[in-house]
Design an enzyme around this catalytic site. Structure first.
Site, PDB file in Angstrom:
ATOM      1  CE1 TYR A 156      -3.239  -3.218   0.589  1.00 12.41           C
ATOM      2  CE2 TYR A 156      -3.502  -2.368   2.432  1.00 12.41           C
ATOM      3  CZ  TYR A 156      -4.008  -3.417   1.329  1.00 12.41           C
ATOM      4  OH  TYR A 156      -5.108  -4.106   1.375  1.00 12.41           O
ATOM      5  CG  LEU A 160     -18.864   0.459   3.576  1.00 10.56           C
ATOM      6  CD1 LEU A 160     -17.855   1.312   4.295  1.00 10.56           C
ATOM      7  CD2 LEU A 160     -20.489   0.169   3.777  1.00 10.56           C
TER       8      LEU A 160
HETATM    9  N1  LIG Z   1      -6.490  -8.393   0.373  1.00  9.17           N
HETATM   10  C1  LIG Z   1      -6.787  -7.321  -0.107  1.00  9.17           C
HETATM   11  O1  LIG Z   1      -6.120  -8.016  -0.749  1.00  9.17           O
HETATM   12  C2  LIG Z   1      -7.416  -6.020   0.278  1.00  9.17           C
HETATM   13  C3  LIG Z   1      -8.422  -5.620  -0.547  1.00  9.17           C
HETATM   14  C4  LIG Z   1      -8.599  -4.802  -0.856  1.00  9.17           C
HETATM   15  C5  LIG Z   1      -9.212  -3.669   0.575  1.00  9.17           C
HETATM   16  N2  LIG Z   1      -7.817  -4.819   1.489  1.00  9.17           N
HETATM   17  C6  LIG Z   1      -8.043  -3.810   2.377  1.00  9.17           C
HETATM   18  O2  LIG Z   1      -9.111  -3.617   3.119  1.00  9.17           O
HETATM   19  C7  LIG Z   1      -9.599  -2.126   3.297  1.00  9.17           C
HETATM   20  C8  LIG Z   1     -11.472  -2.160   3.646  1.00  9.17           C
HETATM   21  O3  LIG Z   1     -11.483  -2.296   1.983  1.00  9.17           O
HETATM   22  P1  LIG Z   1     -11.867  -0.612   0.913  1.00  9.17           P
HETATM   23  O4  LIG Z   1     -10.650   0.352   0.993  1.00  9.17           O
HETATM   24  O5  LIG Z   1     -11.594  -1.692  -0.914  1.00  9.17           O
HETATM   25  O6  LIG Z   1     -13.111  -1.292   1.140  1.00  9.17           O
HETATM   26  P2  LIG Z   1     -13.930  -0.249   1.714  1.00  9.17           P
HETATM   27  O7  LIG Z   1     -13.808  -0.144   3.074  1.00  9.17           O
HETATM   28  O8  LIG Z   1     -15.453  -1.382   1.134  1.00  9.17           O
HETATM   29  O9  LIG Z   1     -14.613   1.117   0.718  1.00  9.17           O
HETATM   30  C9  LIG Z   1     -13.769   2.069   1.470  1.00  9.17           C
HETATM   31  C10 LIG Z   1     -14.411   3.269   1.644  1.00  9.17           C
HETATM   32  O10 LIG Z   1     -16.068   3.317   1.653  1.00  9.17           O
HETATM   33  C11 LIG Z   1     -15.952   4.732   1.599  1.00  9.17           C
HETATM   34  N3  LIG Z   1     -16.955   5.145   3.166  1.00  9.17           N
HETATM   35  C12 LIG Z   1     -16.101   4.697   4.556  1.00  9.17           C
HETATM   36  N4  LIG Z   1     -17.208   4.583   5.152  1.00  9.17           N
HETATM   37  C13 LIG Z   1     -18.093   5.192   4.821  1.00  9.17           C
HETATM   38  C14 LIG Z   1     -18.800   5.868   5.481  1.00  9.17           C
HETATM   39  N5  LIG Z   1     -19.196   5.454   7.447  1.00  9.17           N
HETATM   40  N6  LIG Z   1     -19.900   6.312   4.931  1.00  9.17           N
HETATM   41  C15 LIG Z   1     -20.166   6.579   3.504  1.00  9.17           C
HETATM   42  N7  LIG Z   1     -18.829   6.447   2.556  1.00  9.17           N
HETATM   43  C16 LIG Z   1     -17.854   4.888   3.653  1.00  9.17           C
HETATM   44  C17 LIG Z   1     -14.611   5.682   1.738  1.00  9.17           C
HETATM   45  O11 LIG Z   1     -14.598   6.197   0.229  1.00  9.17           O
HETATM   46  P3  LIG Z   1     -15.347   7.749  -0.351  1.00  9.17           P
HETATM   47  O12 LIG Z   1     -15.422   8.538   1.553  1.00  9.17           O
HETATM   48  O13 LIG Z   1     -13.961   7.839  -0.850  1.00  9.17           O
HETATM   49  O14 LIG Z   1     -16.419   7.000  -0.911  1.00  9.17           O
HETATM   50  C18 LIG Z   1     -13.261   4.627   1.854  1.00  9.17           C
HETATM   51  O15 LIG Z   1     -12.852   5.037   1.327  1.00  9.17           O
HETATM   52  C19 LIG Z   1      -8.575  -1.379   2.660  1.00  9.17           C
HETATM   53  O16 LIG Z   1      -7.875  -0.342   3.285  1.00  9.17           O
HETATM   54  C20 LIG Z   1      -7.668  -2.515   2.434  1.00  9.17           C
HETATM   55  O17 LIG Z   1      -7.000  -2.297   4.385  1.00  9.17           O
HETATM   56  C21 LIG Z   1      -7.017  -5.652   1.341  1.00  9.17           C
END
Ligand SMILES: NC(=O)c1ccc[n+]([C@@H]2O[C@H](COP(=O)([O-])OP(=O)(O)OC[C@H]3O[C@@H](n4cnc5c(N)ncnc54)[C@H](OP(=O)(O)O)[C@@H]3O)[C@@H](O)[C@H]2O)c1
Length: 324
Positions: free
Chosen positions: A59, A200
């Site tokens: 990251y 999310l």
């Molecule tokens: N192992 C893997 O291959 C892998 C892959 C992907 C992710 N991950 C891990 O999982 C974590 C989370 O996944 P992700 O970031 O892909 O997706 P996520 O958590 O589903 O979405 C995060 C995004 O959703 C929005 N958000 C968050 N909380 C909110 C709320 N309360 N209300 C409205 N919008 C909200 C924000 O974007 P906006 O405000 O810009 O809309 C935020 O950047 C990552 O940070 C990483 O650590 C791991």
């Protein structure tokens, strides 16, 4: 906050914090976020009882680990800190060297959870797990985990390690439900843990986005979920989220998280673009969905059929030229 014990020390918060967003250009949150907001998010998460913090060496090419380590400061030792090894040439000495580099960037003497970011298609896990075993022996690694592993490969990794591979970090949300097939039943019956990433659906389930308001950053521009057609198709699911959210006086995003962690072996690691989002995500841990609500959400999710495959590819090309 609620916690999963799973024999880990400290206990693992059911809602953690994902930090891919920290210092990663593809999320497009910019310098003020990396320099100030990210730190504020981590400090507030600590105050609210979050113990699970997830990062990865890949990251921001190490920037996420550095930002997270600095933000945790002296509190580094009292959280359940998880990072990931990108399994490029994962022979034992390389695994060991990369763990030391991650620990240095995070400023810790021990990685509570060291995960293999994804299965290496060529090299089997025996090689990686030799390195993991050595790291556990010297105390640099607490628990070993994997990510994006099938059940068969998770079990094979565990056999290769010779002890438990506690977690498998996979995409799990209302629009990504394949872990229900075998990973969740396995985790629930054996004391393992599934870490739900993108709970999310990268913001889709917040209901903030639609055909006319698409998020403009590289991560989501590349995701077929955010194609105009799929945003339209998600309308019924978002409407159901809104309805349940209304009954609890909370937001659709909070209901989406409550749905994910209703399964007992699951912890979720939503990312956050602001302190307010983090606070809202943490509060979702105390929402109790009724059986009826849980089923209504699952049924609406089952009816969501996003376009995928060649149609999605075509859509992405088309969308690329219409995105602001
Ligand atoms: N192992 C893997 O291959 C892998 C892959 C992907 C992710 N991950 C891990 O999982 C974590 C989370 O996944 P992700 O970031 O892909 O997706 P996520 O958590 O589903 O979405 C995060 C995004 O959703 C929005 N958000 C968050 N909380 C909110 C709320 N309360 N209300 C409205 N919008 C909200 C924000 O974007 P906006 O405000 O810009 O809309 C935020 O950047 C990552 O940070 C990483 O650590 C791991």
């Amino acid at each position: 906050m609620q916690y999963l014990s799973a024999g880990a020390n400290p206990q693992i918060s059911r809602i953690g914090l994902g930090t891919w967003q920290f210092g990663s250009r593809e999320w497009g949150y910019g310098q003020p976020y990396a320099e100030r907001e990210a730190r504020a998010i981590v400090r507030r998460a600590l105050e609210l009882g979050v113990t699970l913090f997830d990062t990865a060496e890949i990251y921001g090419l190490g920037r996420s680990e550095r930002i997270l380590g600095q933000a945790l400061g002296e509190d580094r030792e009292r959280v359940f800190l998880a990072t990931k090894l990108f399994p490029l040439l994962p022979v034992a000495p390389v695994v060991e060297q990369r763990a030391v580099a991650s620990a240095n960037r995070l400023g810790v003497r021990r990685l509570d959870l060291y995960q293999v970011h994804q299965p290496n298609p060529v090299i089997r896990d025996g090689t990686i797990m030799r390195g993991m075993r050595a790291l556990q022996r010297v105390g640099l690694v607490g628990e070993v985990g994997v990510s994006n592993y099938s059940l068969a490969r998770w079990q094979a990794a565990e056999q290769a390690l010779g002890q438990r591979v506690l977690t498998n970090q996979v995409s799990y949300s209302l629009v990504s439900r394949s872990p229900e097939r075998d990973l969740l039943p396995f985790a629930e019956s054996t004391g393992h843990v599934v870490i739900a990433y993108s709970p999310l659906a990268q913001g889709l389930l917040s209901g903030r986005y639609d055909r006319a308001h698409r998020p403009a950053n590289r991560v989501r521009a590349l995701s077929s979920l955010f194609l105009p057609e799929n945003l339209e198709r998600s309308g019924e699911l978002i409407a159901t989220l809104r309805e349940v959210a209304g009954a609890h006086s909370v937001t659709p995003a909070q209901i989406a998280l409550a749905w994910v962690i209703r399964r007992p072996a699951v912890v979720a690691i939503p990312g956050a673009s602001s302190v307010e989002q983090l606070e809202s995500n943490v509060a979702a841990a105390s929402i109790e969905l009724t059986d009826g609500e849980y089923q209504a959400l699952s049924a609406a999710a089952g009816r969501f059929r996003p376009v995928s495959g060649p149609a999605a590819l075509l859509g992405r090309i088309r969308a690329r030229f219409t995105l602001a």
